[in-house]
Design an enzyme around this catalytic site. Structure first.
Site, PDB file in Angstrom:
ATOM      1  N   HIS A 149      -4.420   3.872   1.569  1.00 44.14           N
ATOM      2  CA  HIS A 149      -5.869   3.768   1.393  1.00 44.14           C
ATOM      3  C   HIS A 149      -6.622   4.644   2.385  1.00 44.14           C
ATOM      4  CE1 HIS A 149      -5.647   0.397  -1.409  1.00 44.14           C
ATOM      5  NE2 HIS A 149      -4.656  -0.073  -0.669  1.00 44.14           N
TER       6      HIS A 149
ATOM      7  N   LYS B  95      -8.897  -5.738  -3.890  1.00 49.02           N
ATOM      8  CA  LYS B  95      -9.411  -4.487  -4.423  1.00 49.02           C
ATOM      9  C   LYS B  95      -9.347  -4.424  -5.943  1.00 49.02           C
ATOM     10  CE  LYS B  95      -8.193  -2.091  -0.179  1.00 49.02           C
ATOM     11  NZ  LYS B  95      -7.283  -3.064   0.440  1.00 49.02           N
TER      12      LYS B  95
ATOM     13  N   ILE C  88      -0.021  -9.259   7.292  1.00 45.62           N
ATOM     14  CA  ILE C  88      -0.082  -7.845   6.878  1.00 45.62           C
ATOM     15  C   ILE C  88      -0.153  -7.773   5.356  1.00 45.62           C
ATOM     16  CG2 ILE C  88       0.930  -5.564   7.095  1.00 45.62           C
ATOM     17  CD1 ILE C  88       0.239  -6.806   9.803  1.00 45.62           C
TER      18      ILE C  88
END
Lengths: 477, 418
Positions: free
Chosen positions: A50, A250, A336
Site C-alpha cells: 500500500h 479497505k 499486524i
C-alpha cells in the site's frame, strides 16, 4: 543451549525479523507451530504494497507503512521475489465518494505519501478502460505495488537460515517461564531457552503475550474471502482497484497478482476460531457482487480457486510493536493486519534495532549474504537459459505441472532449500506446481511421489499441509 | 532444428490412431510427443472393461485397448518421444518441446495433429464453500492413486458429479472396500452413460441423488464431512434441504475441459461450446496444416469414437502433406437447430467427395424424439430415437451426393423434433 532470540511465528514478520537479526552474530530460532512458514495470516491476503494514505496520521500503521513500502523493492530484489510497482487507484462511484478521495489525499500528504494524484473520470478511464461506467474519479497512488506475501516469507526464511538462523517447524509454544535472565519456552518440540522473545504469532499473539502476563494485546481474528481468476482473463485491470474504505477495512479490491492472475476480494468477517480459513457461500457471493461494482467484466466463471485468509485485528485498531510492559526482553509484533505486509520490512528492521541496541555486545555477522540464491524458473526462462539449466541438471527438462510449466528440478530445489517444502502445499507455494487452472489434477500425485522420494517416506505419509492432512490411506488390497 | 513431415502432440488413443492412419496413407516421417512416461494416455489408468465394443467388437480394458495401438506402432517407423512436453507451436508449424534427454527441441513439421486430450474441472471452478482439508480430489486423480500407485485415497466417499469417471470410481472404490455413501448430481439427469449408471451404481446399491450438490466441505486437516443440498431450476441451493454427510473423501467428476492452451497460443479459432478448435470434416483447424482430434477437440464418451475421429485427422493430415486434398475448398457451416448443443465438424467442404458424419450432443433429455438433418431447408434424414441424453454423443451422416448438390450459400442443420 540458550538462543539469543526466539521468534514465535514464521509469517512475513517473523521471517523478515529472523533475516534482519541474522545480520548479527546471534543465535536465532524461528519457531513455527505449523509444518511450513507463511501458514497463518501471511498465506492468504491481498498481496498489496500500500502507498500509505489509509492509516490515520500518527499511528504505527501510518509510520511503518510508508517506510516499509519504500524498502520493499530493494528487499524483493535481494530476496529474488517478484515485485511490481503497478500503482493503485481508489475509485469513486458518486459525488460523495469524490469528497472522500480528497480527504484520503490530504491524509496521504500528512503521512508523507509521495506520488498521489486525483484523477478525473476521463483520466481514470484512460488508465483503466474496463472499469464500471459508474466510476467517476479516482485517487492514483504511484508508489503502491504488488508482491506475493508467502513467496516473500519463504525467501526471507530461506535467507535467514542460510545466514545461520534455525527454523523449527511443528513447534507450537504452549507456555513460557522465566528462569533468571532466560525465557524457557515449552513447545511441542521440547523446551527452548532464549534471552529475547519476538512475539509474531499473528492471530495467536495475544495468547502468547498472555503467557508472560502481558494483557495489553487483544486480538480479534477477521476472515477475508477471495477468488483467483484464470490467467486467460488477462489484464482487465493493471492497477490495484480499491473502492472507498469502510469501517471494516479497505473493502473489496480487484487487482492483478505478480503471477499474472486477477485477485478479487476480500470480505471482512469476525471469526471466533482463530485458525478458521473456511470459505462461506455468503462471503464468496459478497465478493462477487462487490467486485462487479468496480469492474463488470470480472466474472467468477473464470475462477480457478477461492480461499479465505485471516487477519489479526488488534482491538486498539493499531499495530502493537515494541517491548512488552511485562518484560522488556519480550518484543511484541502483534495486531499486524493491513498494511502489515507493506510495513513488514520496516517492522522487522525496527525489532532487530530494539534487540541489538539493548544487547550489550553484539557484532555484525561478517558472513551475512543479503542476496538469496537465484531460483531457476522454467516458465520465466528464455530458450537459452532453459537449455543451459537442463545441461546442468536434466531434471529441469521434465515438466511436472503442465499448467504452470514447473519442472521436477524446481520441485526438488524447493524441497532441498533451507527451510524447504515438506508437503504438497509447500511445494505449491514455492514453485506454483498445482496452482494453475487444473489445480493439481495432473501433477498432484507426481508431487506426492517426488516428496516421498526426497524425504525418504512412503507416499501415504505425505501430507497436504502437515498435521493430519495425509492424502492417501493404506495400500489397496 | 529437426524436421518431420508430421508431429502428433499426445500419445493417447487419439494421437496413436491419427499417427497410424497417417502412416497408412503414406506419410514419411512421423513423431509422437507424449508428456507421460508411456503411451496410452488416460486409458492406462482405466483398468475397467467396456472399451472397444464398437471398434473391435469385443470388450477390452483401457490398457488392453491402448496396447493394440502401441503394438501396431512398433511395427512402423513412427518415432515416439515420451516424458516430453510440447511447449509451443509457432506460426509456421515449428513445435517446441522439452524433455530430460534432448533438452529443448525445435521440430519443423509440415503438419501438426493436436491430440492433447482433456483435463478434469477442479474444485475451484465450483461454488463450494468450506475448508481446504485434504481428501478433496478429482475422480481421475483418485483413479490414478488406486489403479497406478496402489493406494487408497479414501474410505468413506462422497462423489460429486455423475460423469463417467465418477461412476467408474464409485464402483472401483466399493470393490476396494471403501464405502461410497452417495453420488450427487447438480443436473436433473446424469452426465454419464446409462450402462455405467446401471453397472457402477445400481448393481452396488449406491444412491444417485439428482438436482443435488455439495455446498460446503468440513474438517480442518482431513475432510470430515460435506453438506449437500437440493438445487432449484437455476441450480441454486434450496434453503432447508441441507444435509450433513460424514466422509473422509470428496471426489469430483464435474466435467472435462479440452486442454487447448497450445491451440489458443497459435491463435486457432475456437468453439465456445465444445471448448475445442473449430474444424472441418477432416478435422483441420482454420490454421492450414494443423488438425485436432479426440478429447482435445470435444469430449467423447467412448474411446471407439475417438479412434474413428482421429483416423480422419490422420488421413486429413496425410492428404495435406502429400498434396492430395480436394482441389477446391468451399466451406459450408453446420448449424445447431432446436435441442442440439454442438456439432463437430463446425464446417464441411462440400467439394469433399465422401459421406460426412456429424457428431453432436443434445442439450437435455428427449424421449421418443426424431433427429432431423436438413440441407438447404430440405429434410435429408429423420431418425427416430427412443432416448437422447446429453451424456451420450450422437451422430448423423450427410451422404456424399447431398454434399455434391450444395453450393457455397448452403445450410446444414441438425435439430431434434419431439
Amino acid at each position: 543451549m540458550v538462543y539469543d532470540v526466539a521468534i514465535i511465528g514464521a509469517g512475513v514478520i517473523g521471517a523478515l525479523t529472523a533475516r534482519e537479526l541474522s545480520r548479527f552474530q546471534l543465535h536465532i530460532a524461528l519457531l513455527e507451530a505449523e509444518n511450513d512458514v507463511a501458514m497463518g495470516a501471511t498465506k492468504a491476503n491481498s498481496g498489496i504494497v500500500h502507498a500509505g494514505f489509509d492509516a490515520l496520521p500518527g499511528t504505527l500503521k501510518a509510520k511503518f507503512n510508508v517506510k516499509g513500502t519504500a524498502m520493499m523493492p530493494e528487499y524483493c530484489k535481494e530476496l529474488n521475489v517478484p515485485y511490481k510497482n503497478n500503482g493503485s487507484l481508489v475509485v469513486a462511484f458518486s459525488e460523495e465518494e469524490i469528497e472522500e478521495l480528497k480527504s484520503l489525499y490530504e491524509r496521504g500528504l500528512q503521512n508523507n505519501v509521495a506520488g498521489m494524484e486525483l484523477l478525473s473520470r476521463d483520466e481514470l478511464f484512460a488508465l483503466e478502460p474496463n472499469l464500471a461506467p459508474e466510476a467517476c474519479g479516482a485517487l492514483l497512488a504511484k508508489t503502491a505495488g504488488i508482491v506475493c506475501p508467502y513467496e516473500l516469507t519463504i525467501a526471507a526464511a530461506e535467507n535467514a537460515v542460510t545466514n545461520g538462523a534455525e527454523f523449527k517447524r511443528n513447534c507450537r509454544v504452549e507456555g513460557i517461564e522465566k528462569e533468571e535472565e532466560v525465557f524457557v519456552l515449552h513447545t511441542t518440540q521440547g523446551d527452548i531457552r532464549t534471552r529475547y522473545v519476538v512475539n509474531a504469532a499473528g492471530t495467536h499473539s495475544d495468547q502468547i503475550a498472555a503467557m508472560i502476563g502481558d494483557d495489553s494485546v487483544k486480538i480479534k481474528a477477521r476472515s477475508g474471502e477471495y477468488f483467483i481468476l484464470d490467467k486467460s482473463v488477462g489484464d482487465v485491470v493493471t492497477h490495484t482497484i480499491f473502492q472507498c474504505p469502510t469501517e471494516l477495512g479497505k473493502g473489496v479490491l480487484v487487482s492483478p497478482t505478480v503471477d499474472g492472475n486477477i485477485l478479487i476480494g476480500p470480505t471482512a468477517t469476525e471469526t471466533e476460531d482463530r485458525d478458521n480459513t473456511a470459505t462461506t457461500l455468503a462471503g464468496l457471493n459478497n465478493v462477487k457482487v462487490l467486485a462487479a461494482k468496480s469492474c463488470k467484466v470480472v466474472s467468477t466463471r473464470s475462477a480457478i480457486t477461492s480461499f479465505a485468509g485471516l487477519r489479526a485485528h488488534a482491538e486498539s485498531n493499531d499495530f502493537v510493536i515494541g517491548p512488552s510492559k511485562a518484560d522488556s526482553k519480550f518484543i511484541n509484533a502483534a495486531g499486524i493486519e493491513s498494511p502489515g505486509l507493506s510495513s513488514a520490512p520496516a517492522i522487522a528492521k525496527y525489532i532487530a534495532y530494539i534487540i541489538t541496541n539493548d544487547y550489550t555486545d553484539v557484532a555484525p555477522n561478517e558472513n551475512f549474504v543479503a542476496e538469496r540464491k537465484d531460483v531457476f524458473r522454467f516458465r520465466n526462462a528464455s530458450d537459452e537459459e532453459r537449455q543451459e539449466a537442463i545441461d546442468r541438471n536434466p531434471a529441469y527438462g521434465r515438466i511436472i505441472c503442465r499448467c504452470e510449466s514447473v519442472t521436477e528440478g524446481e520441485i526438488i530445489d524447493a524441497i532441498r532449500a533451507p527451510a524447504g517444502a515438506r508437503d504438497v502445499d509447500g511445494v505449491k507455494r514455492r514453485t506454483r506446481a498445482g496452482m494453475g487452472r487444473c489445480q493439481g489434477g495432473f501433477c498432484g500425485s507426481k508431487v506426492v511421489e517426488i516428496l516421498a522420494r526426497e524425504l525418504g517416506k512412503e507416499i501415504n505419509e505425505i501430507t497436504k499441509f502437515g498435521n493430519g492432512s495425509n492424502i492417501l490411506f493404506e495400500k489397496t488390497k | 532444428m529437426i524436421n518431420y513431415d508430421l508431429v502428433v502432440i499426445g500419445g493417447g488413443p487419439a494421437g496413436m490412431a491419427a499417427a497410424l492412419k497417417a502412416k497408412e496413407c503414406g506419410v514419411g516421417s512421423i513423431l509422437i510427443l507424449e508428456r507421460a512416461e508411456t503411451l496410452g494416455g488416460i486409458l492406462e489408468q482405466c483398468i475397467h472393461t467396456g472399451f472397444g465394443l464398437h471398434y473391435f467388437g469385443e470388450e477390452l480394458s483401457g490398457p488392453e485397448y491402448a496396447e493394440r495401438f502401441i503394438k501396431e506402432l512398433k511395427t512402423t517407423d513412427i518415432q515416439v518421444k515420451c516424458d516430453t512436453m510440447a511447449l509451443d507451436i509457432s506460426e509456421n508449424n515449428v513445435v517446441t518441446a522439452v524433455n530430460k534427454t534432448d533438452g529443448l527441441l525445435k521440430i519443423q513439421a509440415k503438419a501438426v495433429i493436436l491430440a492433447m486430450g482433456c483435463r478434469e474441472r477442479p474444485r475451484g471452478a465450483l461454488e463450494m464453500a468450506g475448508t481446504r482439508a485434504s481428501g478433496i480430489m478429482t475422480a481421475g486423480t483418485a483413479q490414478k492413486y488406486v489403479n497406478i500407485d496402489g493406494y487408497m485415497p479414501g474410505k468413506e466417499v462422497v462423489i460429486l458429479g455423475s460423469g463417467d469417471i465418477g461412476l467408474i470410481m464409485a464402483r472401483r472404490m466399493t470393490l476396494e472396500g471403501a464405502k461410497v455413501k452417495v453420488v450427487c448430481e447438480i443436473m436433473p439427469y446424469s452426465g454419464g452413460l446409462t450402462r455405467n449408471i446401471v453397472q457402477c451404481l445400481d448393481d452396488f446399491d449406491i444412491p444417485l441423488r439428482l438436482s443435488t450438490t455439495v455446498i460446503e466441505t468440513h474438517g480442518k486437516d482431513r475432510l470430515e464431512g460435506v453438506t449437500i443440498a437440493k438445487v432449484d431450476e437455476k441450480l441454486q441451493p434450496i434453503k432447508g434441504t441441507e444435509e450433513y454427510i460424514p466422509c473422509d473423501t470428496l471426489m469430483l467428476s464435474v466435467g472435462l475441459i479440452p486442454e487447448n492452451e497450445l491451440t489458443k497460443n497459435v491463435g486457432i479459432e475456437m468453439d465456445r461450446v465444445t471448448n475445442g478448435a473449430v474444424v472441418d470434416e477432416m478435422r483441420q483447424t482454420d490454421h492450414k496444416g494443423i488438425f485436432a482430434c479426440g478429447n482435445v477437440l470435444h469430449v467423447h464418451d467412448l474411446v471407439d469414437y475417438v479412434t474413428l475421429e482421429s483416423q480422419l485427422a490422420g488421413q486429413g493430415a496425410a492428404e495435406y502433406i502429400l498434396n492430395k486434398q480436394p482441389k477446391e475448398t468451399v466451406y459450408v457451416s453446420t448449424t445447431t437447430g432446436t435441442g442440439v448443443r454442438y456439432l463437430v465438424p463446425q464446417r464441411v467442404n462440400i467439394k469433399n467427395p465422401n459421406d460426412v458424419k456429424l457428431y453432436f450432443r443434445v442439450g437435455r433429455i428427449f424421449k421418443n424424439a426424431k433427429v432431423v438433418l436438413e440441407c438447404d431447408g430440405k429434410v435429408i434424414s429423420s431418425k427416430k430415437k427412443v432416448k437422447l441424453a446429453p451424456g451420450e454423443m450422437e451422430n448423423v451422416i450427410i451422404p456424399a451426393d447431398v454434399l455434391a448438390s450444395m453450393n457455397e450459400s448452403g445450410v446444414i442443420c441438425v435439430r431434434v423434433e419431439e
